[in-house]
Design a protein around this motif. Structure first.
Motif, PDB file in Angstrom:
ATOM      1  N   ASP A   1      -4.106  -6.999   2.358  1.00  0.00           N
ATOM      2  CA  ASP A   1      -5.061  -6.590   3.397  1.00  0.00           C
ATOM      3  C   ASP A   1      -4.337  -6.168   4.674  1.00  0.00           C
TER       4      ASP A   1
ATOM      5  N   PHE B   1      -3.218 -11.861  -1.362  1.00  0.00           N
ATOM      6  CA  PHE B   1      -4.338 -10.982  -1.041  1.00  0.00           C
ATOM      7  C   PHE B   1      -4.331 -10.638   0.450  1.00  0.00           C
ATOM      8  N   GLU B   2      -4.051 -11.632   1.276  1.00  0.00           N
ATOM      9  CA  GLU B   2      -4.004 -11.406   2.725  1.00  0.00           C
ATOM     10  C   GLU B   2      -2.870 -10.444   3.084  1.00  0.00           C
TER      11      GLU B   2
ATOM     12  N   ARG C   1     -12.231  -6.570  -6.296  1.00  0.00           N
ATOM     13  CA  ARG C   1     -11.731  -7.426  -5.220  1.00  0.00           C
ATOM     14  C   ARG C   1     -12.871  -7.833  -4.283  1.00  0.00           C
TER      15      ARG C   1
ATOM     16  N   LYS D   1     -12.404  -0.336  -6.401  1.00  0.00           N
ATOM     17  CA  LYS D   1     -12.416  -1.067  -5.132  1.00  0.00           C
ATOM     18  C   LYS D   1     -13.322  -2.294  -5.175  1.00  0.00           C
TER      19      LYS D   1
ATOM     20  N   ASP E   1     -14.294 -11.740  -3.542  1.00  0.00           N
ATOM     21  CA  ASP E   1     -14.399 -12.375  -2.230  1.00  0.00           C
ATOM     22  C   ASP E   1     -15.831 -12.818  -1.937  1.00  0.00           C
TER      23      ASP E   1
ATOM     24  N   LYS F   1      -2.789  -2.799   4.192  1.00  0.00           N
ATOM     25  CA  LYS F   1      -3.811  -1.746   4.261  1.00  0.00           C
ATOM     26  C   LYS F   1      -4.106  -1.369   5.708  1.00  0.00           C
ATOM     27  N   VAL F   2      -4.252  -2.379   6.555  1.00  0.00           N
ATOM     28  CA  VAL F   2      -4.552  -2.109   7.967  1.00  0.00           C
ATOM     29  C   VAL F   2      -3.387  -1.372   8.626  1.00  0.00           C
TER      30      VAL F   2
ATOM     31  N   GLU G   1      -4.355  -4.448  -6.322  1.00  0.00           N
ATOM     32  CA  GLU G   1      -5.545  -5.299  -6.341  1.00  0.00           C
ATOM     33  C   GLU G   1      -6.068  -5.479  -7.760  1.00  0.00           C
TER      34      GLU G   1
END
Length: 702
Positions: free
Chosen positions: A99, A95-96, A387, A384, A391, A102-103, A27
């Motif tokens: 994400d 970026f998606e 980013r 953190k 957004d 991460k999930v 990131e």
């Protein structure tokens, strides 16, 4: 663990830690890449991080993580090789992708630790969009390099590769891929070791993609008479599509012992030069079969080790008990020495006193060492926010520049983990309420780009974290009107309050000046959460603001939650501890200097009117005063949440390090008390909460 490929949870714990580190790096590099789209070093760094996550996920059998990382890696590969342009669409999809990873990794954490419920998202749509981006995405302005043509050249050691392998390698080369042939000659010494040669298939995932694998007869062929069942008569051949430089590939396979491994870069077309390059190969081990271990200059050692937080907590608890034991011994020595004065045992008592002093010195060093181990830089949490702020700026149509100062400031890891939520609320508040739209900033004579600054620094035994913005600031008039509208106070009281106290009302539960609720803020729960969470950390939060100039939120926290420096005071028959970070000074004042103002008392402290209150009144204690106040009142000046007051006690005892112990559940709701500690004589001392004491004083005066 039945859902995973491996039964040992430690593999997955290591993966979780490494993946989190890579996510932070990715990131940070993504945000830098938006400012410098053509930076090849950034693209390569991001590619390596995603590739490492993909390889580790493949080794652990995490198919969803591997699939998402693989397609993301392909897009990044196209970007760094100029086969695709870095457009806004590509950036958002990347970026998606992070994400989603991460999930998926968080789901692994949930399943490994059996805590909570996994989200189990479906990445199919994201993978489809990334694939369509690759096939139909914007081509780079530069023309693609013409694909090589010709026949595949293999060195003699790879001559046994079958037609299917040759065809696969040739097809990859025709697409411009880098293909390596790896020849593995295993030694008989590998028998009896724990190494499984087939694990090298998984090693390939760390540096590329396996195209073809095959066992080929070792040359010259052995006849039956000389056949040795303890020797290998077949060699392993791997054809891989390398996504890392050959040096990195060598490092990965460098861990293999009892084998001689050579690399052969493959190519299409060319003449004798290409054949010579393929024939030369790159040896990775020189007759390791003889030694069975690495060379002394290839130890691969590291100066760091990973230790679980649970072990650190246990270590800290043991050190805390050591501090308590040391205090008990010091207390016993203080009692013993006067009693044996002039006795033959006095010499032994003096030696015991010297030993006690030495024990105190050593225990402080141990304490400092273990606290140092627990200390981590605040950049672990600061990293953190770029980013997140990016957004928020996009969602609100604002332009915001984030600056970070003092990222190397260290603080206890347990505090870092709890500091995240308060900082998120404050940064969201700055983005939504503080920073204006570009149009509004230009009208007020500011630049379109708003600025949010995160600062961290040490102040004595505390850490100060500031969130500053150059936005519109907080208008006390608006706060007053809103407080009266919500029924928090009367108009007369609101008008009488100074601006500094009025601004502090934003921390009241449910208070919000937002005209409408947005996805970012406006529900009136954020600032209250900030103050309550910071108080749980024995810290305090305050705010300074100038209308039209901006605001500064300040969080002050102790370096550690385990052991604190405290001032011991006595009120009635009970000893209490006040955190040293909240104590500004101690005073002895004449009783007649105390002024009575309606329901409050105050003293004149160097020209400033300072409200005072007796500790026993704040705690609703019925114990009688145990001190003669004719010689003066003992007053402790404390500060919290930007306010100050004096607390009248019977007497000052001493300053001492105390180990914080949590209160039992049925005592946790006691007002003004945050914890307890054990003293040298075995007695229990209650630790006071200065912020709550100030609040109790305000309530008592109303």
């Amino acid at each position: 663990m039945s859902d995973f490929a491996l039964d040992d949870p430690s593999f997955y714990e290591d993966f979780l830690v490494e993946a989190q580190e890579h996510f932070e790096q990715i990131e940070t590099n993504f945000l830098a890449l938006e400012e410098a789209p053509g930076d090849l070093d950034l693209l390569n760094a991001i590619f390596r991080s995603v590739h490492t996550i993909k390889g580790a996920a493949g080794f652990l059998g995490l198919q969803k993580v591997q699939a998402v990382a693989h397609i993301g890696e392909n897009v990044l590969d196209d970007l760094r090789k100029s086969r695709m342009e870095l457009s806004d669409l590509v950036m958002e999809l990347l970026f998606e992708t992070v994400d989603m990873l991460k999930v998926l990794v968080e789901d692994v954490r949930v399943q490994v630790r059996k805590q909570g419920e996994a989200e189990d998202p479906d990445p199919t749509d994201l993978i489809r969009r990334l694939e369509s981006l690759k096939t139909g995405g914007a081509p780079a302005a530069a023309a693609k390099t013409a694909a090589p043509k010709g026949d595949l050249h293999l060195p003699p050691s790879l001559a046994g590769v079958d037609a299917a392998g040759r065809k696969t390698a040739a097809a990859a080369l025709a697409e411009g891929k880098t293909v390596l042939g790896i020849h593995v000659e295993l030694a008989g010494a590998i028998y009896g070791t724990a190494f499984n040669p087939f694990s090298m298939f998984q090693m390939v995932e760390l540096v590329g993609r396996l195209l073809h694998r095959q066992m080929v007869p070792r040359q010259p062929l052995v006849d039956l008479e000389s056949f040795d069942s303890r020797a290998f008569h077949l060699d392993m051949v791997l054809l891989i599509e390398a996504t890392e430089p050959i040096e990195e590939v060598r490092k990965v396979f460098g861990a293999v012992t009892n084998a001689t491994i050579t690399f052969h870069p493959l190519s299409l077309g060319g003449g004798p030069e290409a054949e010579a390059a393929a024939e030369e190969g790159v040896p990775v081990a020189e007759d390791r079969r003889k030694s069975g271990r690495r060379n002394s200059d290839d130890k691969g050692t590291s100066d760091t080790i990973r230790v679980s937080q649970a072990k650190l907590e246990q270590f800290m608890n043991i050190v805390a008990e050591l501090i308590i034991s040391k205090t008990m011994i010091s207390h016993l020595v203080e009692r013993l020495v006067p009693q044996v004065n002039g006795h033959p045992a006095s010499a032994v008592a003096k030696e015991l006193a010297h030993a006690s002093v030495y024990l105190d010195h050593v225990s402080k060093e141990i304490q400092a060492s273990v606290l140092g181990i627990r200390m981590v830089p605040v950049k672990t949490i600061f990293s953190k926010f770029p980013r997140m702020l990016r957004d928020l700026a996009k969602a609100s149509g604002k332009k915001i520049d984030l600056q970070m100062v003092g990222e190397d400031t260290e603080i206890d890891k347990s505090i870092i983990e709890e500091l995240g939520d308060p900082m998120i609320h404050l940064i969201r508040n700055s983005a939504d309420h503080g920073i204006e739209t570009p149009e509004a900033r230009v009208k007020s004579g500011k630049s379109e780009m708003g600025t949010v600054i995160l600062r961290a620094r040490h102040e004595g035994d505390s850490v100060v974290v500031e969130i500053e913005d150059d936005g519109k600031g907080i208008d006390p008039k608006v706060i007053r009107a809103k407080a009266v509208e919500k029924g928090l106070m009367t108009q007369d009281r609101a008008d009488a309050m100074p601006d500094e106290e009025v601004i502090e009302l934003i921390f009241a539960p449910g208070f919000s000046t937002a005209a409408k609720v947005t996805d970012i803020s406006g529900r009136g729960v954020g600032m209250d959460v900030v103050r309550s969470n910071v108080r749980k950390l024995n810290g305090r939060v305050g705010v300074r603001s100038t209308v039209g100039k901006g605001s500064v939120f300040t969080i002050k926290l102790p370096l550690t939650l385990a052991i604190i420096d405290a001032l011991l005071v006595k009120s009635g028959n009970q000893v209490f501890a006040l955190p040293g970070t909240a104590v500004e000074e101690t005073l002895i004042v004449p009783p007649e200097s105390v002024s009575h103002l309606t329901s409050r008392q105050a003293i004149n402290l160097r020209g400033e009117v300072l409200g005072v209150c007796r500790l026993k009144h704040l705690l609703k204690s019925a114990s009688p005063d145990s001190a003669d106040e004719s010689d003066g009142l003992s007053v402790v000046v404390v500060s919290a949440a930007g306010r100050r007051m004096g607390i009248i006690v019977d007497t000052f005892v001493r300053r001492q390090e105390v180990v914080i112990k949590p209160l039992a559940p049925y005592l946790a709701s006691l007002p003004g008390i945050s914890g307890a500690s054990i003293m040298g004589d075995g007695g229990v001392v209650l630790i006071l909460d200065p912020a709550e004491l100030l609040q109790l004083a305000v309530q008592e005066a109303v």
